[in-house]
Design a protein around this motif. Structure first.
Motif, PDB file in Angstrom:
ATOM      1  N   VAL A  59       0.843  -1.199   0.000  1.00 19.11           N
ATOM      2  CA  VAL A  59       0.000   0.000   0.000  1.00 19.11           C
ATOM      3  C   VAL A  59       0.874   1.243   0.000  1.00 19.11           C
ATOM      4  CG1 VAL A  59      -1.617   1.365   1.364  1.00 19.11           C
ATOM      5  CG2 VAL A  59      -2.002  -1.070   1.068  1.00 19.11           C
ATOM      6  N   SER A  60       1.899   1.247   0.818  1.00 18.39           N
ATOM      7  CA  SER A  60       2.811   2.392   0.880  1.00 18.39           C
ATOM      8  C   SER A  60       3.499   2.618  -0.469  1.00 18.39           C
ATOM      9  CB  SER A  60       3.849   2.143   1.978  1.00 18.39           C
ATOM     10  OG  SER A  60       4.798   3.173   1.995  1.00 18.39           O
ATOM     11  N   THR A  61       3.928   1.539  -1.111  1.00 19.24           N
ATOM     12  CA  THR A  61       4.568   1.651  -2.421  1.00 19.24           C
ATOM     13  C   THR A  61       3.607   2.228  -3.456  1.00 19.24           C
ATOM     14  OG1 THR A  61       5.961  -0.250  -1.896  1.00 19.24           O
ATOM     15  CG2 THR A  61       5.796   0.358  -4.201  1.00 19.24           C
ATOM     16  N   GLU A  62       2.375   1.745  -3.452  1.00 20.48           N
ATOM     17  CA  GLU A  62       1.383   2.231  -4.415  1.00 20.48           C
ATOM     18  C   GLU A  62       1.030   3.691  -4.167  1.00 20.48           C
ATOM     19  OE1 GLU A  62       0.006   0.907  -7.185  1.00 20.48           O
ATOM     20  OE2 GLU A  62       1.391  -0.755  -6.904  1.00 20.48           O
ATOM     21  N   MET A  63       0.955   4.101  -2.911  1.00 18.84           N
ATOM     22  CA  MET A  63       0.618   5.490  -2.599  1.00 18.84           C
ATOM     23  C   MET A  63       1.685   6.456  -3.113  1.00 18.84           C
ATOM     24  SD  MET A  63      -2.332   5.484  -1.312  1.00 18.84           S
ATOM     25  CE  MET A  63      -2.596   6.998  -0.436  1.00 18.84           C
ATOM     26  N   LYS A  64       2.914   5.998  -3.183  1.00 19.75           N
ATOM     27  CA  LYS A  64       3.984   6.841  -3.722  1.00 19.75           C
ATOM     28  C   LYS A  64       3.855   7.019  -5.225  1.00 19.75           C
ATOM     29  CE  LYS A  64       7.187   5.657  -0.062  1.00 19.75           C
ATOM     30  NZ  LYS A  64       8.347   4.868   0.340  1.00 19.75           N
ATOM     31  N   ARG A  65       3.189   6.083  -5.893  1.00 17.81           N
ATOM     32  CA  ARG A  65       3.003   6.156  -7.341  1.00 17.81           C
ATOM     33  C   ARG A  65       1.797   6.992  -7.757  1.00 17.81           C
ATOM     34  NH1 ARG A  65       3.676  -0.221  -8.768  1.00 17.81           N
ATOM     35  NH2 ARG A  65       5.805  -0.454  -7.987  1.00 17.81           N
ATOM     36  N   VAL A  66       0.940   7.284  -6.818  1.00 12.11           N
ATOM     37  CA  VAL A  66      -0.292   8.027  -7.105  1.00 12.11           C
ATOM     38  C   VAL A  66       0.051   9.436  -7.570  1.00 12.11           C
ATOM     39  CG1 VAL A  66      -2.391   9.010  -6.094  1.00 12.11           C
ATOM     40  CG2 VAL A  66      -1.681   6.695  -5.495  1.00 12.11           C
ATOM     41  N   SER A  67      -0.679   9.889  -8.588  1.00 14.58           N
ATOM     42  CA  SER A  67      -0.503  11.252  -9.083  1.00 14.58           C
ATOM     43  C   SER A  67      -1.507  12.157  -8.359  1.00 14.58           C
ATOM     44  CB  SER A  67      -0.768  11.281 -10.592  1.00 14.58           C
ATOM     45  OG  SER A  67      -0.762  12.597 -11.056  1.00 14.58           O
ATOM     46  N   TRP A  68      -1.037  12.851  -7.346  1.00 18.88           N
ATOM     47  CA  TRP A  68      -1.908  13.695  -6.541  1.00 18.88           C
ATOM     48  C   TRP A  68      -2.127  15.035  -7.245  1.00 18.88           C
ATOM     49  CZ3 TRP A  68      -4.244  11.286  -2.743  1.00 18.88           C
ATOM     50  CH2 TRP A  68      -3.642  10.171  -2.196  1.00 18.88           C
ATOM     51  N   PRO A  69      -3.344  15.588  -7.176  1.00 19.21           N
ATOM     52  CA  PRO A  69      -3.591  16.893  -7.811  1.00 19.21           C
ATOM     53  C   PRO A  69      -2.873  18.011  -7.051  1.00 19.21           C
ATOM     54  CG  PRO A  69      -5.525  16.197  -6.583  1.00 19.21           C
ATOM     55  CD  PRO A  69      -4.548  15.055  -6.541  1.00 19.21           C
ATOM     56  N   ASN A  70      -2.472  19.037  -7.811  1.00 19.26           N
ATOM     57  CA  ASN A  70      -1.858  20.185  -7.145  1.00 19.26           C
ATOM     58  C   ASN A  70      -2.959  21.115  -6.642  1.00 19.26           C
ATOM     59  OD1 ASN A  70      -2.703  21.762  -9.313  1.00 19.26           O
ATOM     60  ND2 ASN A  70      -0.802  21.444 -10.433  1.00 19.26           N
ATOM     61  N   ARG A  71      -2.589  22.204  -6.001  1.00 16.23           N
ATOM     62  CA  ARG A  71      -3.552  23.108  -5.373  1.00 16.23           C
ATOM     63  C   ARG A  71      -4.531  23.690  -6.391  1.00 16.23           C
ATOM     64  NH1 ARG A  71      -3.996  24.856  -0.887  1.00 16.23           N
ATOM     65  NH2 ARG A  71      -3.088  26.355   0.441  1.00 16.23           N
ATOM     66  N   LYS A  72      -4.027  24.066  -7.567  1.00 19.88           N
ATOM     67  CA  LYS A  72      -4.890  24.669  -8.595  1.00 19.88           C
ATOM     68  C   LYS A  72      -5.918  23.658  -9.101  1.00 19.88           C
ATOM     69  CE  LYS A  72      -4.607  27.105 -13.001  1.00 19.88           C
ATOM     70  NZ  LYS A  72      -3.718  27.548 -14.074  1.00 19.88           N
ATOM     71  N   THR A  98      -8.566  22.956  -6.359  1.00 21.64           N
ATOM     72  CA  THR A  98      -9.522  24.053  -6.258  1.00 21.64           C
ATOM     73  C   THR A  98     -10.526  23.991  -7.402  1.00 21.64           C
ATOM     74  OG1 THR A  98      -7.846  25.434  -5.217  1.00 21.64           O
ATOM     75  CG2 THR A  98      -9.749  26.561  -6.136  1.00 21.64           C
ATOM     76  N   LYS A  99     -10.031  23.732  -8.599  1.00 18.24           N
ATOM     77  CA  LYS A  99     -10.902  23.635  -9.781  1.00 18.24           C
ATOM     78  C   LYS A  99     -11.911  22.501  -9.613  1.00 18.24           C
ATOM     79  CE  LYS A  99     -10.491  22.474 -14.654  1.00 18.24           C
ATOM     80  NZ  LYS A  99      -9.542  22.132 -15.716  1.00 18.24           N
ATOM     81  N   TYR A 100     -11.444  21.331  -9.189  1.00 12.56           N
ATOM     82  CA  TYR A 100     -12.340  20.184  -9.004  1.00 12.56           C
ATOM     83  C   TYR A 100     -13.357  20.452  -7.900  1.00 12.56           C
ATOM     84  CZ  TYR A 100      -8.756  17.708 -11.727  1.00 12.56           C
ATOM     85  OH  TYR A 100      -7.867  17.321 -12.685  1.00 12.56           O
ATOM     86  N   THR A 101     -12.935  21.116  -6.844  1.00 11.55           N
ATOM     87  CA  THR A 101     -13.840  21.429  -5.740  1.00 11.55           C
ATOM     88  C   THR A 101     -14.953  22.361  -6.200  1.00 11.55           C
ATOM     89  OG1 THR A 101     -12.043  21.152  -4.158  1.00 11.55           O
ATOM     90  CG2 THR A 101     -13.976  22.374  -3.409  1.00 11.55           C
ATOM     91  N   VAL A 102     -14.603  23.362  -7.000  1.00  8.23           N
ATOM     92  CA  VAL A 102     -15.600  24.298  -7.524  1.00  8.23           C
ATOM     93  C   VAL A 102     -16.581  23.563  -8.438  1.00  8.23           C
ATOM     94  CG1 VAL A 102     -15.924  26.292  -9.038  1.00  8.23           C
ATOM     95  CG2 VAL A 102     -14.165  26.345  -7.276  1.00  8.23           C
ATOM     96  N   VAL A 103     -16.067  22.699  -9.303  1.00  8.69           N
ATOM     97  CA  VAL A 103     -16.935  21.953 -10.219  1.00  8.69           C
ATOM     98  C   VAL A 103     -17.913  21.077  -9.437  1.00  8.69           C
ATOM     99  CG1 VAL A 103     -16.973  20.114 -11.952  1.00  8.69           C
ATOM    100  CG2 VAL A 103     -15.346  21.980 -12.171  1.00  8.69           C
ATOM    101  N   VAL A 104     -17.428  20.371  -8.438  1.00  8.76           N
ATOM    102  CA  VAL A 104     -18.306  19.509  -7.640  1.00  8.76           C
ATOM    103  C   VAL A 104     -19.331  20.335  -6.878  1.00  8.76           C
ATOM    104  CG1 VAL A 104     -18.363  17.939  -5.656  1.00  8.76           C
ATOM    105  CG2 VAL A 104     -16.662  17.611  -7.453  1.00  8.76           C
ATOM    106  N   SER A 105     -18.912  21.452  -6.292  1.00  7.97           N
ATOM    107  CA  SER A 105     -19.833  22.299  -5.534  1.00  7.97           C
ATOM    108  C   SER A 105     -20.930  22.867  -6.422  1.00  7.97           C
ATOM    109  CB  SER A 105     -19.074  23.441  -4.855  1.00  7.97           C
ATOM    110  OG  SER A 105     -18.141  22.935  -3.950  1.00  7.97           O
TER     111      SER A 105
END
Length: 56
Positions: free
Chosen positions: A7-20, A23-30
């Motif tokens: 699990v730890s190895t896979e979490m390091k491979r995840v492409s996490w979204p940046n702040r911008k 924020t964009k995804y949060t606005v779209v969902v809201s």
């Protein structure tokens, strides 16, 4: 323990979204949630009014 290591190895491979992006995804969902809530409120009001009109 192997599972947690994997699990730890896979979490390091995840492409996490940046702040911008986050924020964009949060606005779209809201906005989508607000739009759907308004749609269902209007539909509920319309159906309730129609039922009251039919039942007198």
């Amino acid at each position: 323990m192997k599972f947690l290591k994997d699990v730890s190895t896979e979490m390091k491979r995840v492409s996490w979204p940046n702040r911008k992006e986050l924020t964009k995804y949060t606005v779209v969902v809201s906005v989508t949630v607000i739009f759907i809530a308004i749609f269902f409120a209007i539909a509920d009001f319309g159906i309730s009014s129609l039922i009251r009109l039919i039942t007198g």
